[in-house]
Design a protein around this motif. Structure first.
Motif, PDB file in Angstrom:
ATOM      1  N   VAL A  72      13.210  31.320  38.075  1.00  0.00           N
ATOM      2  CA  VAL A  72      11.932  31.902  37.670  1.00  0.00           C
ATOM      3  C   VAL A  72      10.768  31.113  38.262  1.00  0.00           C
ATOM      4  O   VAL A  72       9.767  31.688  38.717  1.00  0.00           O
ATOM      5  N   ALA A  73      10.889  29.787  38.274  1.00  0.00           N
ATOM      6  CA  ALA A  73       9.806  28.941  38.771  1.00  0.00           C
ATOM      7  C   ALA A  73       9.641  29.042  40.282  1.00  0.00           C
ATOM      8  O   ALA A  73       8.509  28.997  40.796  1.00  0.00           O
ATOM      9  N   MET A  74      10.763  29.192  41.006  1.00  0.00           N
ATOM     10  CA  MET A  74      10.705  29.181  42.470  1.00  0.00           C
ATOM     11  C   MET A  74      10.604  30.561  43.096  1.00  0.00           C
ATOM     12  O   MET A  74      10.080  30.700  44.207  1.00  0.00           O
ATOM     13  N   ALA A  75      11.104  31.579  42.404  1.00  0.00           N
ATOM     14  CA  ALA A  75      11.133  32.928  42.993  1.00  0.00           C
ATOM     15  C   ALA A  75       9.741  33.427  43.344  1.00  0.00           C
ATOM     16  O   ALA A  75       9.533  34.038  44.404  1.00  0.00           O
ATOM     17  N   ASP A  76       8.782  33.152  42.471  1.00  0.00           N
ATOM     18  CA  ASP A  76       7.418  33.624  42.716  1.00  0.00           C
ATOM     19  C   ASP A  76       6.816  32.995  43.966  1.00  0.00           C
ATOM     20  O   ASP A  76       5.974  33.610  44.640  1.00  0.00           O
ATOM     21  N   MET A  77       7.238  31.783  44.290  1.00  0.00           N
ATOM     22  CA  MET A  77       6.725  31.113  45.488  1.00  0.00           C
ATOM     23  C   MET A  77       7.314  31.704  46.761  1.00  0.00           C
ATOM     24  O   MET A  77       6.676  31.695  47.816  1.00  0.00           O
ATOM     25  N   ILE A  78       8.554  32.199  46.663  1.00  0.00           N
ATOM     26  CA  ILE A  78       9.225  32.768  47.833  1.00  0.00           C
ATOM     27  C   ILE A  78       8.783  34.204  48.081  1.00  0.00           C
ATOM     28  O   ILE A  78       8.350  34.556  49.178  1.00  0.00           O
ATOM     29  N   SER A  79       8.897  35.026  47.043  1.00  0.00           N
ATOM     30  CA  SER A  79       8.489  36.436  47.150  1.00  0.00           C
ATOM     31  C   SER A  79       8.278  36.999  45.750  1.00  0.00           C
ATOM     32  O   SER A  79       9.140  36.843  44.881  1.00  0.00           O
ATOM     33  N   LYS A  80       7.160  37.627  45.541  1.00  0.00           N
ATOM     34  CA  LYS A  80       6.846  38.180  44.216  1.00  0.00           C
ATOM     35  C   LYS A  80       7.841  39.262  43.805  1.00  0.00           C
ATOM     36  O   LYS A  80       8.014  39.531  42.617  1.00  0.00           O
ATOM     37  N   SER A  81       8.497  39.879  44.774  1.00  0.00           N
ATOM     38  CA  SER A  81       9.448  40.953  44.477  1.00  0.00           C
ATOM     39  C   SER A  81      10.730  40.419  43.835  1.00  0.00           C
ATOM     40  O   SER A  81      11.511  41.185  43.258  1.00  0.00           O
TER      41      SER A  81
ATOM     42  N   LEU B 101      10.900  38.372  41.348  1.00  0.00           N
ATOM     43  CA  LEU B 101      10.682  38.075  39.934  1.00  0.00           C
ATOM     44  C   LEU B 101      10.396  39.364  39.162  1.00  0.00           C
ATOM     45  O   LEU B 101       9.581  40.186  39.604  1.00  0.00           O
ATOM     46  N   PRO B 102      11.047  39.598  38.026  1.00  0.00           N
ATOM     47  CA  PRO B 102      10.755  40.777  37.208  1.00  0.00           C
ATOM     48  C   PRO B 102       9.268  40.799  36.825  1.00  0.00           C
ATOM     49  O   PRO B 102       8.659  39.751  36.579  1.00  0.00           O
ATOM     50  N   GLY B 103       8.719  41.989  36.769  1.00  0.00           N
ATOM     51  CA  GLY B 103       7.293  42.130  36.500  1.00  0.00           C
ATOM     52  C   GLY B 103       6.826  41.492  35.210  1.00  0.00           C
ATOM     53  O   GLY B 103       5.750  40.895  35.153  1.00  0.00           O
ATOM     54  N   PHE B 104       7.652  41.566  34.155  1.00  0.00           N
ATOM     55  CA  PHE B 104       7.215  41.032  32.865  1.00  0.00           C
ATOM     56  C   PHE B 104       7.195  39.498  32.832  1.00  0.00           C
ATOM     57  O   PHE B 104       6.726  38.894  31.881  1.00  0.00           O
ATOM     58  N   LEU B 105       7.707  38.861  33.925  1.00  0.00           N
ATOM     59  CA  LEU B 105       7.667  37.395  34.015  1.00  0.00           C
ATOM     60  C   LEU B 105       6.667  36.921  35.079  1.00  0.00           C
ATOM     61  O   LEU B 105       6.647  35.740  35.429  1.00  0.00           O
ATOM     62  N   SER B 106       5.848  37.832  35.560  1.00  0.00           N
ATOM     63  CA  SER B 106       4.861  37.465  36.575  1.00  0.00           C
ATOM     64  C   SER B 106       3.835  36.489  35.998  1.00  0.00           C
ATOM     65  O   SER B 106       3.209  36.772  34.966  1.00  0.00           O
ATOM     66  N   PRO B 107       3.624  35.319  36.639  1.00  0.00           N
ATOM     67  CA  PRO B 107       2.642  34.361  36.138  1.00  0.00           C
ATOM     68  C   PRO B 107       1.204  34.872  36.226  1.00  0.00           C
ATOM     69  O   PRO B 107       0.334  34.387  35.510  1.00  0.00           O
ATOM     70  N   GLU B 108       0.971  35.855  37.102  1.00  0.00           N
ATOM     71  CA  GLU B 108      -0.374  36.406  37.264  1.00  0.00           C
ATOM     72  C   GLU B 108      -0.715  37.407  36.163  1.00  0.00           C
ATOM     73  O   GLU B 108      -1.804  37.370  35.581  1.00  0.00           O
ATOM     74  N   HIS B 109       0.239  38.306  35.859  1.00  0.00           N
ATOM     75  CA  HIS B 109      -0.021  39.375  34.892  1.00  0.00           C
ATOM     76  C   HIS B 109       0.470  39.054  33.482  1.00  0.00           C
ATOM     77  O   HIS B 109      -0.098  39.529  32.500  1.00  0.00           O
ATOM     78  N   PHE B 110       1.541  38.261  33.385  1.00  0.00           N
ATOM     79  CA  PHE B 110       2.101  37.893  32.071  1.00  0.00           C
ATOM     80  C   PHE B 110       2.342  36.382  32.007  1.00  0.00           C
ATOM     81  O   PHE B 110       3.496  35.932  31.924  1.00  0.00           O
ATOM     82  N   PRO B 111       1.284  35.576  32.058  1.00  0.00           N
ATOM     83  CA  PRO B 111       1.452  34.113  32.046  1.00  0.00           C
ATOM     84  C   PRO B 111       2.133  33.586  30.784  1.00  0.00           C
ATOM     85  O   PRO B 111       2.870  32.600  30.836  1.00  0.00           O
ATOM     86  N   VAL B 112       1.888  34.239  29.645  1.00  0.00           N
ATOM     87  CA  VAL B 112       2.510  33.791  28.393  1.00  0.00           C
ATOM     88  C   VAL B 112       4.030  33.951  28.479  1.00  0.00           C
ATOM     89  O   VAL B 112       4.786  33.048  28.097  1.00  0.00           O
TER      90      VAL B 112
END
Length: 275
Positions: free
Chosen positions: A113-122, A124-135
Motif C-alpha cells: 500500500v505504501a509503495m504502490a502509489d509511488m509506482i503507479s496510482k492504478s 492501489l484501490p481507489g478507497f486507499l488513495s492517499p489523495e482522495h481517502f487519506p484517513v
C-alpha cells in the motif's frame, strides 16, 4: 577441585546469539553474590555457572538471566546437554517460523500500500488513495502495524532495558530504529485521522512499512540462523559418534580390547590398519 557447598549448573540460553549477548549474560550472573565462575559459549547458546549454595540459589540465577532478556533452560542432572540443546533449538525454530509468518502476513500488505502509489496510482484501490481517502490510507497502515509490533515485541522488551543498563545489543539497535519510525508514523497518522493535515504533508510521511518490513526480515534472518546452528550441532554430534568406543592394548604380550575410559598412561595401544 569442587569446594564444600559449591555447585555447578548448566543452561541452554535461548536468544544468546552473539558474543556480545554472551557477555551480557555473563555480567548479569557475575553480579550475583555467591557466584564463583561463569562460562558462556554463544555458538552453542550454552552457559555454566559455579556458585556457593549457601549464598545463592538456582532460581536467582534463572531470574538474573531472564531479567537480562534471555530465556534459560536448565540442564538437569542426568540429562544430556546435546538432547536439551536439540529440544530447545527445535522449539526456538518453531517459534521464529511462526513469528516470521505472522509478521510477513501483515508487513507486506503495508509495504504494498505504501509503495504502490509511488509506482503507479492504478496499482492501489481507489478507497486507499492517499489523495482522495487519506484517513483510509493511514488507518489501514495503523491497523496492520499493530500485529507486527506484537510479534516483534521481544525486540523492545529486550533491547530497551539493555540500552538503559548500558549494555546495548542488536535488539537495542532494532528497537531504536523501528521504534523511532513507529513513533513518528503514529504521530503523523494521528494528525491525518484528526483532519489536521490539509496539505497532505503527513499522509505521505508515514514509515510503517519500513519498520514492519525490518521486523519481518530480522525474524526471517534469525529463523535461518537457528536452522543453520541446528544442522551444525547435529553434524558435530554425528562426528563425535564416530569416535571409537574401545581400544586395543597389549598386556604381557596379549592383545586386549578395553573401553577407551580404561586406557591409562603407559599402556601400549595397538592401532591396526584401517582403524
Amino acid at each position: 577441585i569442587k569446594l564444600s557447598g559449591e555447585r555447578a549448573i548448566e543452561f541452554k540460553v535461548i536468544g544468546m546469539g552473539s558474543d556480545h549477548c554472551a557477555g551480557i549474560v555473563k555480567k548479569a550472573v557475575e553480579r550475583l553474590e555467591g557466584v564463583k565462575e561463569v562460562e558462556t559459549n554463544y555458538p552453542n547458546s550454552y552457559a555454566r555457572v559455579s556458585y556457593d549454595e549457601s549464598k545463592l540459589s538456582t532460581r536467582q540465577i534463572i531470574r538474573a538471566i531472564s531479567a537480562a532478556g534471555y530465556k534459560p533452560e536448565l540442564i538437569e542432572a542426568g540429562e544430556s546437554a546435546a538432547d536439551v540443546e536439540k529440544e530447545a533449538r527445535e522449539k526456538e525454530i518453531r517459534t521464529l517460523k511462526k513469528k516470521f509468518i505472522w509478521a510477513a502476513i501483515f508487513a507486506f500488505p503495508i509495504a504494498y500500500v505504501a509503495m504502490a502509489d509511488m509506482i503507479s496510482k492504478s496499482l492501489l484501490p481507489g478507497f486507499l488513495s492517499p489523495e482522495h481517502f487519506p484517513v483510509n490510507f493511514a488507518l489501514f497502515q495503523v491497523i496492520f502495524s499493530i500485529p507486527v509490533i506484537i510479534v516483534g515485541w521481544n525486540f523492545y522488551h529486550i533491547g530497551f532495558p539493555n540500552l538503559f543498563k548500558r549494555s546495548p545489543n542488536m535488539d537495542s539497535l532494532i528497537a531504536m530504529g523501528t521504534g523511532a519510525a513507529y513513533l513518528y508514523s503514529f504521530y503523523a497518522a494521528g494528525l491525518v485521522l484528526l483532519a489536521k493535515d490539509p496539505h497532505g504533508q503527513y499522509v505521505r510521511s508515514l514509515y510503517f512499512e519500513t519498520a514492519a518490513v525490518i521486523i519481518a526480515l530480522i525474524l526471517l534472518g534469525r529463523f535461518f540462523e537457528a536452522l543453520s546452528k541446528g544442522k551444525t550441532s547435529e553434524a558435530i554430534k554425528k562426528l563425535m559418534g564416530l569416535a571409537p568406543k574401545t581400544a586395543t592394548i597389549e598386556v604381557n604380550g596379549v592383545e586386549e580390547d578395553v573401553p577407551i575410559s580404561e586406557v591409562q598412561v603407559g599402556n601400549v595401544v595397538i592401532v591396526k590398519p584401517g582403524e
